[in-house]
Design a protein around this motif. Structure first.
Motif, mmCIF file in Angstrom:
data_model
loop_
_atom_site.group_PDB
_atom_site.id
_atom_site.type_symbol
_atom_site.label_atom_id
_atom_site.label_comp_id
_atom_site.label_asym_id
_atom_site.label_seq_id
_atom_site.Cartn_x
_atom_site.Cartn_y
_atom_site.Cartn_z
ATOM 1 N N LEU A 158 -16.514 45.632 28.579
ATOM 2 C CA LEU A 158 -16.012 46.942 28.193
ATOM 3 C C LEU A 158 -15.957 47.851 29.409
ATOM 4 O O LEU A 158 -16.781 47.750 30.321
ATOM 5 N N THR A 189 -11.990 45.465 26.692
ATOM 6 C CA THR A 189 -11.737 46.625 25.838
ATOM 7 C C THR A 189 -12.044 47.910 26.589
ATOM 8 O O THR A 189 -13.080 48.010 27.251
ATOM 9 N N THR A 191 -12.959 51.941 26.408
ATOM 10 C CA THR A 191 -13.575 52.902 25.496
ATOM 11 C C THR A 191 -12.890 54.263 25.546
ATOM 12 O O THR A 191 -13.158 55.120 24.705
ATOM 13 N N ARG A 199 -20.339 54.856 21.269
ATOM 14 C CA ARG A 199 -19.079 54.117 21.269
ATOM 15 C C ARG A 199 -19.232 52.794 22.028
ATOM 16 O O ARG A 199 -18.726 51.757 21.582
ATOM 17 N N GLU A 200 -19.933 52.813 23.146
ATOM 18 C CA GLU A 200 -20.088 51.599 23.947
ATOM 19 C C GLU A 200 -20.877 50.534 23.193
ATOM 20 O O GLU A 200 -20.574 49.342 23.279
ATOM 21 N N GLN A 202 -20.884 50.226 19.955
ATOM 22 C CA GLN A 202 -19.976 49.752 18.912
ATOM 23 C C GLN A 202 -18.951 48.765 19.476
ATOM 24 O O GLN A 202 -18.639 47.750 18.847
ATOM 25 N N VAL A 203 -18.428 49.064 20.662
ATOM 26 C CA VAL A 203 -17.468 48.156 21.301
ATOM 27 C C VAL A 203 -18.130 46.824 21.612
ATOM 28 O O VAL A 203 -17.536 45.751 21.418
#
Length: 364
Positions: A158, A189, A191, A199-200, A202-203
């Motif tokens: 990420l 991916t 962010t 968020r990180e 979750q990714v």
């Protein structure tokens, strides 16, 4: 003045050509140094890596180095901070973010007797030098560790935004992994943030759900590594040694040692030998500025030997992560066999290499 900068979504690569002074820069008074940060200096990532270098610089020189924190990437706010420092007699000023580039360039033109440095900046002149490292080299090495640690043959990474210096990290990581497992899949991916721990995490969970069993982060928070640790997956950190956040599964971290740049460069300003690089300073593994943190318990001796061999080959120039044949994941040949991707194309890198699953936003 010489300019170098990247664009993906908001930036573009360009260059302005002009004469570059042959004479070394000369301080007019005793050195007074200030560092300026856009957020807190001890942020656990990018800023802290630079601030660790500042602390070593301070100890090496035996003088106090001033620090200004939370100066936003706004021209008026940054310029006000610089103006105040200059009025107080400071003559060496270090900025720490790309977002400072334009205001620092204006300040360098306004104060020709002040030496300016800017991390990940774009401008260079007779009294200003931007600096960054060939991070893709260390990420290539981390890719070797990731591939050897993956049983599924799927790894994830990420990152923040699709700018050149991020894209080359992802591609370097994938190319390193492919050097030991040609068919390995790399999921990438963005962010769309430089700092969002929730968020990180979750990714990272999403990448794990796709089958990745090694998670690498190109960001400053450790939440992605924690998510991997909870799922029994391996991980790779960035900026600083992130092993405390994933002591069992971490393979290594890609880390900065900015003192290796800051100490000799600022000493050269003080001793009168500094001549700013025309296109900025851009060092690799050979400088010690970029490298890997100590390996975690999951990394075998065989893997360590592969990494050391690749590192040695890069340092002597026998290995380039972006040597041809190099194809994109859209099956386009970017670099033919026998050639390498030139430095100017690194900054504008806007593609994923073959073997990466992910969407690269269209260039504007």
């Amino acid at each position: 003045m010489k300019l170098r900068f990247w664009h993906a979504a908001a930036f573009s690569v360009t260059a302005l050509f002009s004469s570059h002074a042959a004479d070394a820069f000369e301080l007019k008074s005793d050195p007074k140094i200030a560092f300026i940060y856009a957020a807190t200096a001890k942020d656990g990532g990018w800023n802290e890596a630079i601030d660790n270098g500042r602390e070593i610089l301070e100890a090496e020189l035996g003088i106090d180095v001033a620090v200004a924190e939370n100066i936003p990437e706004e021209a008026t706010r940054l310029r006000a901070a610089i103006d105040l420092y200059v009025k107080r007699g400071f003559n060496i000023i270090v900025g720490t973010t790309y977002g400072y580039s334009e205001a620092m360039n204006e300040a360098a033109e306004a104060y020709p007797d002040v030496a300016f440095f800017n991390a990940s900046g774009v401008h260079n002149s007779d009294n200003m030098e931007s600096f960054y490292a060939r991070t893709y080299q260390a990420w290539y090495l981390a890719g070797i560790a990731a591939a050897d640690g993956s049983e599924a043959g799927k790894i994830g990474m990420l990152a923040g935004f699709p700018v050149g210096v991020v894209n080359w990290d992802i591609n370097g990581f994938a190319r390193g992994a492919q050097s030991v497992k040609p068919d390995i899949e790399t999921y990438a991916t963005f962010t769309n943030s430089w700092w969002d721990p929730v968020r990180e995490g979750q990714v990272a969970e999403a990448l794990l759900d796709q089958g990745a069993d090694v998670i690498a982060t190109d960001l400053s928070a450790a939440s992605a590594l924690k998510a991997a640790e909870e799922r029994g997956a391996n991980s790779i950190g960035y900026q600083l040694d992130m092993s405390p956040s994933a002591p069992e599964g971490i393979a290594t971290s890609v880390v900065f040692h900015w003192d290796k740049y800051l100490v000799p460069r600022i000493k050269s300003v003080i001793d009168g030998s500094w001549q700013p690089e025309e296109w900025g300073w851009f060092g690799g593994l050979e400088t010690g500025v970029i490298g890997l943190a100590p390996f975690g318990p999951s990394v075998t001796q065989t893997t360590k030997e592969k990494i050391e061999a690749a590192k040695a080959a890069m340092i002597v120039g026998d290995l380039n992560p972006f040597a041809g044949p190099l194809k994109t994941n859209a099956d386009e040949i970017k670099v033919p066999e026998g050639e390498i991707l030139p430095d100017e194309d690194l900054w504008s890198m806007d593609f994923f290499v073959e073997g990466i699953t992910g969407t690269m936003p269209a260039s504007k």
